[in-house]
Motif scaffolding. Sequence first.
Motif, mmCIF file in Angstrom:
data_model
loop_
_atom_site.group_PDB
_atom_site.id
_atom_site.type_symbol
_atom_site.label_atom_id
_atom_site.label_comp_id
_atom_site.label_asym_id
_atom_site.label_seq_id
_atom_site.Cartn_x
_atom_site.Cartn_y
_atom_site.Cartn_z
ATOM 1 N N LYS A 1 0.606 -1.552 -0.167
ATOM 2 C CA LYS A 1 0.281 -0.167 -0.240
ATOM 3 C C LYS A 1 1.018 1.663 0.208
ATOM 4 N N PHE A 2 1.687 1.301 0.551
ATOM 5 C CA PHE A 2 2.361 2.458 0.746
ATOM 6 C C PHE A 2 3.608 2.816 -0.303
ATOM 7 N N THR A 3 3.576 1.580 -1.026
ATOM 8 C CA THR A 3 4.122 1.568 -2.575
ATOM 9 C C THR A 3 3.523 1.553 -3.687
ATOM 10 N N GLU A 4 2.170 1.586 -3.207
ATOM 11 C CA GLU A 4 1.600 1.727 -4.193
ATOM 12 C C GLU A 4 1.716 3.067 -5.320
ATOM 13 N N ASP A 5 1.316 2.637 -6.920
ATOM 14 C CA ASP A 5 1.240 4.042 -7.472
ATOM 15 C C ASP A 5 2.514 4.771 -7.802
ATOM 16 N N ALA A 6 3.633 4.439 -6.623
ATOM 17 C CA ALA A 6 4.879 4.846 -6.625
ATOM 18 C C ALA A 6 6.022 4.563 -7.451
ATOM 19 N N VAL A 7 7.194 5.348 -7.705
ATOM 20 C CA VAL A 7 7.975 4.903 -8.312
ATOM 21 C C VAL A 7 9.095 4.328 -7.171
ATOM 22 N N PHE A 8 9.158 2.854 -7.937
ATOM 23 C CA PHE A 8 10.492 2.722 -6.142
ATOM 24 C C PHE A 8 12.354 3.061 -6.448
ATOM 25 N N VAL A 9 12.414 3.898 -5.427
ATOM 26 C CA VAL A 9 13.635 4.623 -5.435
ATOM 27 C C VAL A 9 14.606 3.242 -4.434
ATOM 28 N N ALA A 10 15.726 3.207 -5.098
ATOM 29 C CA ALA A 10 16.529 3.117 -3.910
ATOM 30 C C ALA A 10 17.992 2.843 -4.422
ATOM 31 N N HIS A 11 19.152 3.067 -3.794
ATOM 32 C CA HIS A 11 20.330 3.369 -4.442
ATOM 33 C C HIS A 11 21.168 1.446 -4.694
ATOM 34 N N ASN A 12 21.031 1.338 -5.627
ATOM 35 C CA ASN A 12 21.380 0.492 -6.380
ATOM 36 C C ASN A 12 20.151 -0.746 -6.069
ATOM 37 N N VAL A 13 19.337 -0.104 -7.055
ATOM 38 C CA VAL A 13 17.402 -0.287 -6.748
ATOM 39 C C VAL A 13 17.336 -1.981 -7.349
ATOM 40 N N ASN A 14 18.181 -2.461 -8.052
ATOM 41 C CA ASN A 14 17.704 -3.993 -8.177
ATOM 42 C C ASN A 14 18.331 -4.712 -6.804
ATOM 43 N N PHE A 15 19.003 -4.316 -6.022
ATOM 44 C CA PHE A 15 19.142 -5.206 -4.993
ATOM 45 C C PHE A 15 17.945 -5.345 -4.320
ATOM 46 N N ASP A 16 17.468 -3.772 -3.444
ATOM 47 C CA ASP A 16 16.647 -3.477 -2.951
ATOM 48 C C ASP A 16 14.890 -4.122 -3.727
ATOM 49 N N TYR A 17 15.194 -4.119 -5.387
ATOM 50 C CA TYR A 17 14.264 -4.596 -5.822
ATOM 51 C C TYR A 17 13.613 -5.727 -5.428
ATOM 52 N N GLY A 18 14.251 -6.455 -5.693
ATOM 53 C CA GLY A 18 14.465 -7.928 -6.342
ATOM 54 C C GLY A 18 14.135 -8.566 -4.832
ATOM 55 N N PHE A 19 14.969 -8.416 -3.643
ATOM 56 C CA PHE A 19 14.877 -8.865 -1.914
ATOM 57 C C PHE A 19 12.992 -9.142 -1.776
ATOM 58 N N ILE A 20 12.270 -6.871 -2.100
ATOM 59 C CA ILE A 20 11.219 -7.382 -2.341
ATOM 60 C C ILE A 20 10.793 -8.089 -2.674
ATOM 61 N N LYS A 21 10.633 -8.204 -4.335
ATOM 62 C CA LYS A 21 9.796 -9.198 -4.797
ATOM 63 C C LYS A 21 9.671 -10.193 -4.629
ATOM 64 N N ALA A 22 10.914 -10.960 -4.694
ATOM 65 C CA ALA A 22 11.123 -11.943 -3.536
ATOM 66 C C ALA A 22 10.450 -12.819 -2.748
ATOM 67 N N GLU A 23 10.417 -11.912 -1.511
ATOM 68 C CA GLU A 23 9.746 -11.747 -0.606
ATOM 69 C C GLU A 23 8.326 -11.659 -0.904
ATOM 70 N N PHE A 24 7.347 -11.152 -1.596
ATOM 71 C CA PHE A 24 5.802 -11.261 -2.582
ATOM 72 C C PHE A 24 5.792 -12.605 -3.181
ATOM 73 N N ALA A 25 7.074 -12.731 -3.729
ATOM 74 C CA ALA A 25 6.647 -14.343 -4.589
ATOM 75 C C ALA A 25 6.095 -15.124 -3.397
ATOM 76 N N ARG A 26 7.314 -15.513 -2.970
ATOM 77 C CA ARG A 26 7.494 -16.354 -1.359
ATOM 78 C C ARG A 26 5.749 -16.558 -0.924
ATOM 79 N N LEU A 27 5.060 -15.475 -1.070
ATOM 80 C CA LEU A 27 4.172 -15.305 -0.393
ATOM 81 C C LEU A 27 2.738 -15.706 -1.944
ATOM 82 N N GLU A 28 2.637 -16.125 -2.821
ATOM 83 C CA GLU A 28 2.406 -16.072 -4.078
ATOM 84 C C GLU A 28 1.531 -14.935 -4.196
ATOM 85 N N GLN A 29 2.032 -14.064 -4.314
ATOM 86 C CA GLN A 29 1.666 -12.318 -4.700
ATOM 87 C C GLN A 29 2.791 -11.589 -5.181
ATOM 88 N N PHE A 30 2.624 -11.074 -6.564
ATOM 89 C CA PHE A 30 2.888 -9.981 -7.382
ATOM 90 C C PHE A 30 3.479 -8.251 -7.616
#
Length: 610
Positions: free
Chosen positions: A516-545
């Motif tokens: 909800k916090f990130t909904e409709d927002a741009v996901f920004v991070a320093h070396n973004v693929n690291f942070d985004y990859g971990f967040i996405k993997a955690e959601f995938a473990r919950l079978e969520q996109f």
Amino acid sequence: MLTKEAIISLLSEYGSVQGLASQAKAKLVTILAEHIRKQGWPSSFSFTHYLVCLFDSALRFLLFVYFGNTKSRLNQFSMRDLGVMRTRSDSVTDTARFDSMEDTQAAWFYADHYTRLSYYSDDELQTLARSDFPETECVSASFYRDQFLYALGLKVCELDRELGLNVLGLAKSDKAKEKWLRESYKDGHIEQVKEALENIIDDPPSDTLGAFAEDFYARKYNKKRTSVVTDMLRNASRTLNIDVSQNQQVERGVLAHYARQGIQGWRTENRLWRSLFGLIFWQQLYEEDTLVTEFDRRPLSLKQNNFYEKFKDSIEALLSRLNSKDALRRHIHKNATQHYGKVNSLFMWSSHLLTPLEALIEHGDLKAIYALLRMMCRDFESLRDGFPDIMVLDGTLRFEEIKAPGDQLRRNQLVSIQRLQQAGFSVAVTTVKWVRDPAQPYVVVDIETTGGNSNFNRITEVGMVKLVAGKEVDRFQTLINPQRRIPSNITRLTGISDAMVATAPVFAEVAENIAKFTEDAVFVAHNVNFDYGFIKAEFARLEQFFRRPKMCTVREMRRTYPGLASYSLANLTKHFHIEMEQHHRALSDAQAAAELLKLAFEKDDARPTD
């Protein structure tokens, strides 16, 4: 089994093998088979060393008759039995694929030659083009005829233009007719083409060809300077300023733009109308119609584009019974419940399939819905795709085709838009202009983890800072129990220990808050693929996109401040005198990265505009 090297060795007896080494083995086998068919077996080939399938041609013919194409193989039965390939055994009847032996043989003639065209010499192509082509009666056989004549005509046009155009003129498909009209006009057959266009306009065989004929006639004979497609783009009914961060998923960006204004929207494209068509007419398509084999996914009436002709009475009786929105809803829900998950060629099942359908039925006009569905029934081939990207509810319901800079409006999209308008729907072509939208939210994220690989390690802390118009409007921070031991070297780096996360929530307990916090927002991070990859993997473990547009502050700082010695977070914060409360803690690092993002935006805003 011959190796690739052995095949090339055998091919060397027929002449040069230059360039063959780069070819795929399957293509080499086909080339060798063609040489054997024309010139006999190589002299060095010994039948005592190899097993040779001498009934390959007969087997290919039988597979073609059964499957209806030249690509299917016997192993599909094994894949079906192993559960690897899903089939529709519940809908198979004893219907023949072709109407007669003559049609079957003609279809095989065209399909077999079509697969071999790329291996024929120029002389063989021209000889084939001058031959007598077998007649076809049924729609299935005529499909292979038109496919072959179009491909052959294109190849022969490069060798003998007049002969190639004669071949194209024999085909009845839309693309063959369009190609013949265009090329004949170029060759100066002005009056002949004019007469052909007028005949098509008076009695169009399909919506697609009719749209082409009207447009081509207007431009060539009425001296109209631009096409209908160009006019529709130029006269786009609205232009939206969308943040440039959305340039990889423009439709999502437009929907988010509308959501911030309190306007509802749904991503629809082809799925809305194809799923509605399938769910309404499921009985006609998959129970009253026929699948020749369990491997077929498209009913014959859709393949042959005669669905309305075949089921006119049944279709009209059904639409008469569904005389209210409630009746339509009940019918769709019944079919969705009864057939959920079944293989079909129209749409993919999902838990959200009915959401846009409900909105269309609730806010759309029932007469308009049925008018468009009747058009699809009459000419599914022309209306199977090309529908607008989104559906918007802004007081009234409308559809929008979204076009970013450089995007083109395709012919099938033009046809679908025109038919929607004809049915009574409001349709707009919305062009997008990329800007830096001050209303676009950016969420700057930092995470701490138990290690560097998202496949094996877990998150221990999440910190997020939300920026709108360059100002912080919200923040989020939580420790997370990784449900495993934190290595000592990680504890020394971050200061986060096992004791600190022992009573912290697991990721599943905060996933909804993060989404909800990130909904409709741009996901920004320093070396973004690291942070985004971990967040996405955690959601995938919950079978969520989880999917958000991404932006990297490392890349942004390199772009706006080139030439610095280092672009690590620590060195950048030191260089720009950005205070950090505690390095390697999520919220502190996220706040620092947010300051870097502001610097990059300020540098962009200071640049002179053209």
